[in-house]
Design a protein around this motif. Structure first.
Motif, short mmCIF file in Angstrom:
data_model
loop_
_atom_site.label_atom_id
_atom_site.label_comp_id
_atom_site.label_asym_id
_atom_site.label_seq_id
_atom_site.Cartn_x
_atom_site.Cartn_y
_atom_site.Cartn_z
N PHE A 19 0.83 -1.21 0.00
CA PHE A 19 0.00 0.00 0.00
C PHE A 19 0.86 1.26 0.00
CE2 PHE A 19 -2.44 3.29 2.22
CZ PHE A 19 -3.57 3.34 1.41
N ASN A 20 1.91 1.25 0.83
CA ASN A 20 2.78 2.42 0.91
C ASN A 20 3.65 2.59 -0.32
OD1 ASN A 20 2.60 3.91 3.59
ND2 ASN A 20 2.56 1.79 4.23
N ALA A 21 3.90 1.53 -1.06
CA ALA A 21 4.70 1.64 -2.27
C ALA A 21 3.85 2.02 -3.48
CB ALA A 21 5.43 0.33 -2.53
N VAL A 22 2.66 1.49 -3.57
CA VAL A 22 1.80 1.75 -4.73
C VAL A 22 1.08 3.09 -4.60
CG1 VAL A 22 -0.20 0.90 -6.02
CG2 VAL A 22 1.56 -0.70 -5.28
N GLY A 23 0.73 3.49 -3.39
CA GLY A 23 0.01 4.75 -3.18
C GLY A 23 0.71 5.96 -3.79
N PRO A 24 1.99 6.19 -3.50
CA PRO A 24 2.68 7.33 -4.11
C PRO A 24 2.81 7.22 -5.64
CG PRO A 24 3.85 6.62 -2.16
CD PRO A 24 2.79 5.60 -2.43
N LEU A 25 2.86 6.00 -6.15
CA LEU A 25 2.90 5.85 -7.62
C LEU A 25 1.58 6.29 -8.24
CD1 LEU A 25 4.74 2.42 -7.96
CD2 LEU A 25 5.68 4.70 -8.24
N VAL A 26 0.48 5.99 -7.56
CA VAL A 26 -0.84 6.44 -8.04
C VAL A 26 -0.93 7.96 -7.96
CG1 VAL A 26 -3.32 6.38 -7.55
CG2 VAL A 26 -1.98 4.27 -7.47
#
Length: 120
Positions: A19-26
């Motif tokens: 979640f913490n890795a994909v969230g900033p990519l979104v």
């Protein structure tokens, strides 16, 4: 970076890492979509397009500067397993996760890809 445990009590450490890795990519994708919309539909002059690019690049770099240390720490922490004398192995920060399980091995593939993206 985000408190996932409060919203989803059943989430484990690997869920938190993803979640913490994909969230900033979104969020980064949304920044570039906003840039595209502003340049294509709103900007009238080259100077305005350049100013829009500078604004969105600034926000993108600021996001990266704020997020990278925390996300990197979580990603690399998720690689630390502790081996026990009986041959079993568990994640050091969340001992409910068996490092020999199929779900953890699948997580390692995704996490490795995300580490590559963040460290590139």
């Amino acid at each position: 970076f985000f408190a996932l445990d409060c919203q989803f009590p059943s989430a484990n450490f690997t869920s938190r890492v993803l979640f913490n890795a994909v969230g900033p990519l979104v969020v980064s994708l949304l920044i570039f979509i906003a840039y595209f919309v502003r340049v294509v539909f709103i900007a009238n002059s080259e100077a305005e397009k350049k100013r829009n690019m500078e604004q969105h690049l600034y926000i993108f770099l600021l996001l990266g500067f704020l997020v990278l240390p925390t996300v990197s720490m979580l990603q690399f922490t998720a690689l630390e397993c502790t081996d026990l004398s009986d041959g079993s192995s568990y994640l050091r920060v969340d001992t409910s996760i068996d490092c020999h399980s199929t779900s953890y091995k699948n997580f390692l593939i995704v996490n490795g890809f995300l580490i590559f993206i963040y460290q590139s």
